[in-house]
Design a protein around this motif. Sequence first.
Motif, PDB file in Angstrom:
ATOM      1  N   PHE A  54       0.826  -1.211   0.000  1.00 47.65           N
ATOM      2  CA  PHE A  54       0.000   0.000   0.000  1.00 47.65           C
ATOM      3  C   PHE A  54       0.857   1.257   0.000  1.00 47.65           C
ATOM      4  O   PHE A  54       0.546   2.221  -0.703  1.00 47.65           O
ATOM      5  CB  PHE A  54      -0.964   0.010   1.182  1.00 47.65           C
ATOM      6  CG  PHE A  54      -2.046  -1.019   1.095  1.00 47.65           C
ATOM      7  CD1 PHE A  54      -2.651  -1.344  -0.118  1.00 47.65           C
ATOM      8  CD2 PHE A  54      -2.478  -1.671   2.229  1.00 47.65           C
ATOM      9  CE1 PHE A  54      -3.652  -2.290  -0.206  1.00 47.65           C
ATOM     10  CE2 PHE A  54      -3.487  -2.630   2.160  1.00 47.65           C
ATOM     11  CZ  PHE A  54      -4.067  -2.932   0.950  1.00 47.65           C
ATOM     12  N   LEU A  55       1.935   1.264   0.762  1.00 54.78           N
ATOM     13  CA  LEU A  55       2.821   2.430   0.805  1.00 54.78           C
ATOM     14  C   LEU A  55       3.494   2.646  -0.550  1.00 54.78           C
ATOM     15  O   LEU A  55       3.589   3.773  -1.034  1.00 54.78           O
ATOM     16  CB  LEU A  55       3.876   2.263   1.905  1.00 54.78           C
ATOM     17  CG  LEU A  55       4.792   3.450   2.144  1.00 54.78           C
ATOM     18  CD1 LEU A  55       4.003   4.671   2.585  1.00 54.78           C
ATOM     19  CD2 LEU A  55       5.840   3.095   3.194  1.00 54.78           C
TER      20      LEU A  55
ATOM     21  N   LEU B 227       3.753   5.627  -5.681  1.00 56.28           N
ATOM     22  CA  LEU B 227       3.687   5.599  -7.146  1.00 56.28           C
ATOM     23  C   LEU B 227       2.567   6.499  -7.665  1.00 56.28           C
ATOM     24  O   LEU B 227       2.757   7.227  -8.642  1.00 56.28           O
ATOM     25  CB  LEU B 227       3.485   4.165  -7.644  1.00 56.28           C
ATOM     26  CG  LEU B 227       4.705   3.243  -7.524  1.00 56.28           C
ATOM     27  CD1 LEU B 227       4.320   1.820  -7.911  1.00 56.28           C
ATOM     28  CD2 LEU B 227       5.844   3.736  -8.373  1.00 56.28           C
ATOM     29  N   PHE B 228       1.401   6.465  -7.008  1.00 54.23           N
ATOM     30  CA  PHE B 228       0.298   7.313  -7.430  1.00 54.23           C
ATOM     31  C   PHE B 228       0.602   8.782  -7.166  1.00 54.23           C
ATOM     32  O   PHE B 228       0.198   9.646  -7.938  1.00 54.23           O
ATOM     33  CB  PHE B 228      -1.006   6.914  -6.744  1.00 54.23           C
ATOM     34  CG  PHE B 228      -1.581   5.626  -7.268  1.00 54.23           C
ATOM     35  CD1 PHE B 228      -1.727   5.397  -8.633  1.00 54.23           C
ATOM     36  CD2 PHE B 228      -1.964   4.621  -6.393  1.00 54.23           C
ATOM     37  CE1 PHE B 228      -2.254   4.214  -9.121  1.00 54.23           C
ATOM     38  CE2 PHE B 228      -2.478   3.423  -6.873  1.00 54.23           C
ATOM     39  CZ  PHE B 228      -2.642   3.235  -8.236  1.00 54.23           C
ATOM     40  N   ALA B 229       1.336   9.073  -6.114  1.00 56.92           N
ATOM     41  CA  ALA B 229       1.718  10.469  -5.808  1.00 56.92           C
ATOM     42  C   ALA B 229       2.655  11.004  -6.885  1.00 56.92           C
ATOM     43  O   ALA B 229       2.563  12.168  -7.273  1.00 56.92           O
ATOM     44  CB  ALA B 229       2.358  10.551  -4.432  1.00 56.92           C
ATOM     45  N   LYS B 230       3.558  10.161  -7.389  1.00 62.06           N
ATOM     46  CA  LYS B 230       4.464  10.581  -8.463  1.00 62.06           C
ATOM     47  C   LYS B 230       3.715  10.825  -9.744  1.00 62.06           C
ATOM     48  O   LYS B 230       4.042  11.734 -10.509  1.00 62.06           O
ATOM     49  CB  LYS B 230       5.561   9.525  -8.675  1.00 62.06           C
ATOM     50  CG  LYS B 230       6.645   9.547  -7.643  1.00 62.06           C
ATOM     51  CD  LYS B 230       7.715   8.540  -7.983  1.00 62.06           C
ATOM     52  CE  LYS B 230       8.800   8.541  -6.912  1.00 62.06           C
ATOM     53  NZ  LYS B 230       9.855   7.576  -7.215  1.00 62.06           N
ATOM     54  N   GLU B 231       2.725   9.997 -10.043  1.00 61.37           N
ATOM     55  CA  GLU B 231       1.972  10.132 -11.277  1.00 61.37           C
ATOM     56  C   GLU B 231       1.120  11.390 -11.287  1.00 61.37           C
ATOM     57  O   GLU B 231       0.893  11.975 -12.342  1.00 61.37           O
ATOM     58  CB  GLU B 231       1.069   8.906 -11.496  1.00 61.37           C
ATOM     59  CG  GLU B 231       1.850   7.671 -11.871  1.00 61.37           C
ATOM     60  CD  GLU B 231       0.970   6.456 -12.053  1.00 61.37           C
ATOM     61  OE1 GLU B 231      -0.284   6.600 -12.048  1.00 61.37           O
ATOM     62  OE2 GLU B 231       1.502   5.352 -12.204  1.00 61.37           O
TER      63      GLU B 231
END
Length: 175
Positions: free
Chosen positions: A163-164, A169-173
């Motif tokens: 989850f982390l 990864l979603f924060a970078k995208e």
Amino acid sequence: MTNWKIIAIFFAGTVVMITLLQIQGHPLIGPGTPSGIVSLELSNSKSQTAFIVNSWKAEHQWNTARSNILLDFLFIPFYGFFLYSLCGYFCVQQPEPWQRAGMLLAFGSLVAMALDVFENILMLLSLHGIISGFGTFITFLFSSLKFSLIFLALVYIFLSAIFLLMKKLFAKETN
């Protein structure tokens, strides 16, 4: 702030001790004890415990079993504090029910350590011929609870790490 050096020391100690316990305890594996010392840990009857202890005495493996249990006392702090540290690390980064679960499992790792100590003492008593139905039951109970707590902590750590990673990864995208 997380001290990764301490976690790395606990991890390295855990890996080294698992390897050492496997190598040192390998002679304890036999037809009646397919899991070596774990067969004694999870023995659930007085007759099964007596069979295991007597077979190790007959095969001159009594000292090997005793040494394996004594080595396990050194292993306990490594795996216990490793699980405690990682559950604690991940729980502070999680939202509520996951955070509470992580906190409980961190303390569950400490409980697992205590259960392992008492389980080892009971197994040493069995090796010394003090075998009873009650002692065997308590050893089995402590061992089962210990393994359950360790398993739950490992599942929590694994899922939290995934989850982390996904969160990062979603924060970078999105940036």
